[in-house]
Scaffold this active site. Structure first.
Site, PDB file in Angstrom:
ATOM      1  N   HIS A  73      39.760  31.152  55.330  1.00  0.00           N
ATOM      2  CA  HIS A  73      40.321  32.380  54.763  1.00  0.00           C
ATOM      3  C   HIS A  73      41.825  32.220  55.012  1.00  0.00           C
ATOM      4  O   HIS A  73      42.271  31.155  55.426  1.00  0.00           O
ATOM      5  CB  HIS A  73      39.715  33.587  55.498  1.00  0.00           C
ATOM      6  CG  HIS A  73      39.942  34.900  54.794  1.00  0.00           C
ATOM      7  ND1 HIS A  73      41.176  35.476  54.725  1.00  0.00           N
ATOM      8  CD2 HIS A  73      39.090  35.737  54.127  1.00  0.00           C
ATOM      9  CE1 HIS A  73      41.094  36.617  54.041  1.00  0.00           C
ATOM     10  NE2 HIS A  73      39.828  36.797  53.657  1.00  0.00           N
ATOM     11  N   TRP A  77      45.148  35.648  58.578  1.00  0.00           N
ATOM     12  CA  TRP A  77      44.135  36.655  58.882  1.00  0.00           C
ATOM     13  C   TRP A  77      43.161  36.170  59.958  1.00  0.00           C
ATOM     14  O   TRP A  77      42.776  36.879  60.849  1.00  0.00           O
ATOM     15  CB  TRP A  77      43.292  36.938  57.632  1.00  0.00           C
ATOM     16  CG  TRP A  77      43.553  38.207  56.938  1.00  0.00           C
ATOM     17  CD1 TRP A  77      43.367  39.468  57.438  1.00  0.00           C
ATOM     18  CD2 TRP A  77      44.007  38.364  55.577  1.00  0.00           C
ATOM     19  NE1 TRP A  77      43.679  40.385  56.463  1.00  0.00           N
ATOM     20  CE2 TRP A  77      44.076  39.751  55.316  1.00  0.00           C
ATOM     21  CE3 TRP A  77      44.356  37.479  54.568  1.00  0.00           C
ATOM     22  CZ2 TRP A  77      44.466  40.272  54.092  1.00  0.00           C
ATOM     23  CZ3 TRP A  77      44.740  37.994  53.346  1.00  0.00           C
ATOM     24  CH2 TRP A  77      44.809  39.374  53.113  1.00  0.00           C
ATOM     25  N   GLU A 181      46.998  30.402  42.886  1.00  0.00           N
ATOM     26  CA  GLU A 181      46.546  31.010  41.626  1.00  0.00           C
ATOM     27  C   GLU A 181      47.651  31.788  40.928  1.00  0.00           C
ATOM     28  O   GLU A 181      47.833  32.985  41.184  1.00  0.00           O
ATOM     29  CB  GLU A 181      45.355  31.946  41.884  1.00  0.00           C
ATOM     30  CG  GLU A 181      44.093  31.236  42.273  1.00  0.00           C
ATOM     31  CD  GLU A 181      42.899  32.186  42.421  1.00  0.00           C
ATOM     32  OE1 GLU A 181      43.085  33.415  42.312  1.00  0.00           O
ATOM     33  OE2 GLU A 181      41.786  31.686  42.649  1.00  0.00           O
ATOM     34  N   GLU A 269      39.087  25.811  44.909  1.00  0.00           N
ATOM     35  CA  GLU A 269      38.508  27.057  45.437  1.00  0.00           C
ATOM     36  C   GLU A 269      37.402  27.544  44.517  1.00  0.00           C
ATOM     37  O   GLU A 269      37.567  27.571  43.299  1.00  0.00           O
ATOM     38  CB  GLU A 269      39.586  28.142  45.540  1.00  0.00           C
ATOM     39  CG  GLU A 269      39.076  29.416  46.222  1.00  0.00           C
ATOM     40  CD  GLU A 269      40.080  30.564  46.185  1.00  0.00           C
ATOM     41  OE1 GLU A 269      41.208  30.397  46.701  1.00  0.00           O
ATOM     42  OE2 GLU A 269      39.726  31.624  45.643  1.00  0.00           O
ATOM     43  N   SER A 276      35.827  39.213  42.898  1.00  0.00           N
ATOM     44  CA  SER A 276      36.489  40.041  43.915  1.00  0.00           C
ATOM     45  C   SER A 276      36.315  39.425  45.301  1.00  0.00           C
ATOM     46  O   SER A 276      36.953  39.840  46.259  1.00  0.00           O
ATOM     47  CB  SER A 276      35.854  41.429  43.925  1.00  0.00           C
ATOM     48  OG  SER A 276      34.484  41.302  44.298  1.00  0.00           O
ATOM     49  N   LYS A 308      34.287  37.638  57.650  1.00  0.00           N
ATOM     50  CA  LYS A 308      34.692  38.904  57.022  1.00  0.00           C
ATOM     51  C   LYS A 308      33.496  39.490  56.273  1.00  0.00           C
ATOM     52  O   LYS A 308      32.679  38.760  55.721  1.00  0.00           O
ATOM     53  CB  LYS A 308      35.875  38.666  56.080  1.00  0.00           C
ATOM     54  CG  LYS A 308      36.388  39.959  55.476  1.00  0.00           C
ATOM     55  CD  LYS A 308      37.766  39.858  54.880  1.00  0.00           C
ATOM     56  CE  LYS A 308      38.127  41.191  54.230  1.00  0.00           C
ATOM     57  NZ  LYS A 308      39.476  41.208  53.694  1.00  0.00           N
ATOM     58  N   GLU A 310      32.233  40.251  53.541  1.00  0.00           N
ATOM     59  CA  GLU A 310      32.322  40.041  52.083  1.00  0.00           C
ATOM     60  C   GLU A 310      31.283  38.985  51.731  1.00  0.00           C
ATOM     61  O   GLU A 310      31.087  38.048  52.517  1.00  0.00           O
ATOM     62  CB  GLU A 310      33.674  39.427  51.702  1.00  0.00           C
ATOM     63  CG  GLU A 310      34.862  40.320  51.749  1.00  0.00           C
ATOM     64  CD  GLU A 310      36.127  39.605  51.263  1.00  0.00           C
ATOM     65  OE1 GLU A 310      36.893  40.239  50.529  1.00  0.00           O
ATOM     66  OE2 GLU A 310      36.349  38.439  51.608  1.00  0.00           O
TER      67      GLU A 310
END
Ligand code: IDC
Length: 340
Positions: A73, A77, A181, A269, A276, A308, A310
């Protein structure tokens, strides 16, 4: 006399037991032991410095290779996953040969938005060192996102990559990803102008290592890049990103077109969630993607190594481990990716 007979019977019995036990050991176990001791070649020892030949990534002997990578990540973070145990377990248990160090430029104390440049670079250097010690490839990723257009922080990118190239020119395992990106309507011609400046700066020092260039619309328009690739430099590849629950066949067609036109494509990636980074995961579409990438011999790097909350995270929210991951640490995406 009686005693001697008993002794001989006992000896005979123990001889038979020994023979039976010896034969019971399966042949492959017997031969596997010394092979295990001889250290397996690391991905780097096996392949050496990578280069681009026509549209393919090849090893130092010119043989086509593909990388199976994991992206961190944002290191701003989740710095805790930049550690040798994490990389080693990915290498040894997941078949991963490449680590992508994602350094956001604008989000959350990013490199260009108030984050400590010194600390972020120190994390990059640690990450490169751990990957190098383990003989893995490592991507230094300038993770633009909300900054939309890489030209916004071009000056800082040029000086950052100059510094990296000077330091890593003799590393055979380093790849530079110069803009994650581009988005927000950034055109290919703008990315090209940016890329030319950064590539020129990298090539002052590092003449050989691979440079990954982002493409318009969150690194999806490889077909546009294929119409007008960057000239004058070797060992360049162009990135394509996808999230399997959102991007399907239409996007595979874009990659197909680009490759047909001879563009070297690298999936630096991807996730199997929605774009999202969250929502449902689509394993069946993800399997289609992997089948397609394997057929085309395109490398892929999965987003992301963190816990995380997600669905794109490879670890469960409840996982506390930062290395030596067990099955119970893995999210559904993690379990799927490990097995590839
Ligand atoms: C997401 C992260 C999320 C973070 C967000 C920041 O998963 O935790 O809050 O970025 O904006 C990308 C980007 C990548 C995104 C990911 C998922 O390269 O940074 O990560 N994604 O949205 N492109 C398509 C999807």
């Amino acid at each position: 006399m009686k005693m001697n007979v008993r002794l001989s019977i006992l000896r005979l019995l123990s001889f038979f037991i020994a023979v039976t036990l010896f034969l019971a050991v399966p042949a492959d176990t017997a031969t596997a032991a010394p092979a295990k001791k001889a250290k397996a070649l690391t991905p780097l020892k096996k392949n050496g410095r990578l280069k681009v030949k026509k549209s393919s990534l090849v090893n130092s002997k010119g043989k086509v290779v593909t990388l199976k990578g994991v992206s961190t990540h944002g290191i701003n973070w989740f710095p805790e996953y930049v550690n040798p145990d994490a990389f080693k377990s990915l290498r040894d248990n997941w078949g991963v040969n490449c680590i992508r160090l994602a350094m956001y430029t604008e989000e959350y104390n990013g490199y260009c938005s108030g984050g400590s440049k010194k600390e972020l670079k120190s994390l990059i250097h640690k990450g490169v060192k751990y990957a190098t010690d383990l003989g893995m490839y490592v991507i230094i990723d300038w993770h633009i996102l909300s900054d939309n257009n890489p030209n916004k922080n071009k000056k800082q990118a040029v000086s950052f990559f100059k510094e990296m190239a000077k330091k890593y020119r003799n590393h055979k395992n380093v790849l530079y990803e110069i803009c994650n990106e581009p988005n927000g309507g950034t055109q290919w011609k703008d990315i090209k102008a940016y890329a030319k400046s950064v590539i020129k700066a990298i090539r002052i020092y590092d003449k050989k290592n691979i440079i990954l260039v982002g493409t318009p619309t969150w690194s999806q328009d490889v077909d546009t890049a294929a119409d007008s690739p960057i000239k004058g430099y070797s060992n360049l590849m162009y990135t394509f990103h996808f999230y399997a629950a959102t991007h399907k066949d239409t996007y595979r067609k874009k990659v197909e077109q680009a490759v047909k036109k001879g563009l070297p494509v690298f999936v630096s990636e991807f996730g199997i969630s929605e774009s999202s980074g969250n929502g449902r995961i689509d394993k069946s579409e993800a399997n289609k993607w992997i089948k397609f990438l394997k057929k085309k011999k395109i490398s892929y790097v999965c987003w992301n190594l963190s816990n995380k909350d997600e669905s794109c995270s490879l670890l469960k929210r409840s996982s506390k481990r930062t290395g030596g991951f067990k099955a119970s640490d893995l999210s559904a995406a993690g379990k799927w990716f490990k097995k590839l």
